[in-house]
Design an enzyme around this catalytic site. Structure first.
Site, short mmCIF file in Angstrom:
data_model
loop_
_atom_site.label_atom_id
_atom_site.label_comp_id
_atom_site.label_asym_id
_atom_site.label_seq_id
_atom_site.Cartn_x
_atom_site.Cartn_y
_atom_site.Cartn_z
CG ASP A 251 -0.23 8.00 9.27
OD1 ASP A 251 -1.10 8.30 8.43
OD2 ASP A 251 0.65 7.14 9.07
NE ARG B 254 -0.17 7.23 5.84
CZ ARG B 254 1.06 6.73 5.68
NH1 ARG B 254 1.48 6.42 4.46
NH2 ARG B 254 1.85 6.55 6.73
N PRO C 256 0.86 -1.18 0.00
CG PRO C 256 -0.47 -1.49 1.86
CD PRO C 256 0.87 -1.84 1.30
CG HIS C 257 3.67 4.02 -2.72
ND1 HIS C 257 4.95 3.92 -2.23
CD2 HIS C 257 3.60 5.23 -3.33
CE1 HIS C 257 5.64 5.01 -2.54
NE2 HIS C 257 4.83 5.83 -3.21
#
Length: 210
Positions: free
Chosen positions: A138, A140, A63-64
């Site tokens: 973070d 995300r 996962p980038h």
């Protein structure tokens, strides 16, 4: 993916397109690029099917998170560009997927990331800068990543990442992470402070020089 841990709604494959890739150093390969419908955050995330992805039992998955400055412009303030290049080649050797996630700047966006760069130039580290801007360390969320894997028929992976949060989130979302393997350490004079902050703040598995 188990029924009680699956994302709120199912995603589907929208298109699959064959695309040749070539990186600045000349290395290249050809991948299948998948787009999706029904992703939880409504963003245009992509999955790249690389190598023998359709036949491998447990695919290697990276996962980038999108990084315009590193992936496109070659910025040395992070390790994103080299990680992207490394991941595509490693996955091509064994078969799997690169999930290209539209989560610039750990989810805070491009402009805010550049604002954080300015604060880093004043002495803050990358996480301190995010907090100073009113963001989390973070932000995300990997719900869409889990949905993409489910749409691709993948429920068990080998995870290519140095970030323990990716494994924890994907596991909670019903993806079986059989093994987590680290990327290489792409350190330079320009990013060593950034990488050290990732180790100290969020437990990334990076063997950095003293």
């Amino acid at each position: 993916m188990s029924a009680d841990a699956s994302p709120a709604s199912a995603a589907g494959i929208r298109t699959k397109v064959r695309v040749p890739l070539r990186f600045p150093d000349g290395w290249g390969t050809t991948v299948d690029v998948f787009t999706f419908t029904g992703l939880a955050d409504g963003k245009e995330h992509l999955a790249l099917g690389i190598g023998d992805y359709a036949t491998v039992d447990v695919p290697l998955v990276r996962p980038h998170s999108e990084c315009l400055t590193g992936d496109v412009f070659g910025s040395e303030r992070c390790d994103c560009g080299p990680q992207l290049r490394e991941a595509v080649e490693r996955i091509s050797g064994v078969g799997g997927y690169l999930l290209y996630l539209r989560q610039e700047g750990r989810g805070i966006g491009l402009y805010a990331k550049l604002d954080a760069y300015a604060l880093q130039d004043q002495g803050l580290d990358t996480y301190e800068a995010n907090r100073a801007l009113g963001h989390g360390d973070d932000e995300r969320d990997y719900t869409a990543a889990a949905q993409m894997l489910a749409a691709l028929g993948v429920d068990e992976i080998t995870l290519l990442s140095n970030n323990p949060d990716k494994a924890e989130q994907l596991s909670r979302l019903g993806v079986t992470v059989r093994e987590q393997v680290p990327t290489g350490v792409h350190v330079s004079a320009a990013n060593v402070r950034y990488l050290r902050a990732k180790v100290e703040h969020t437990g990334h598995t990076l063997a950095l020089p003293a």
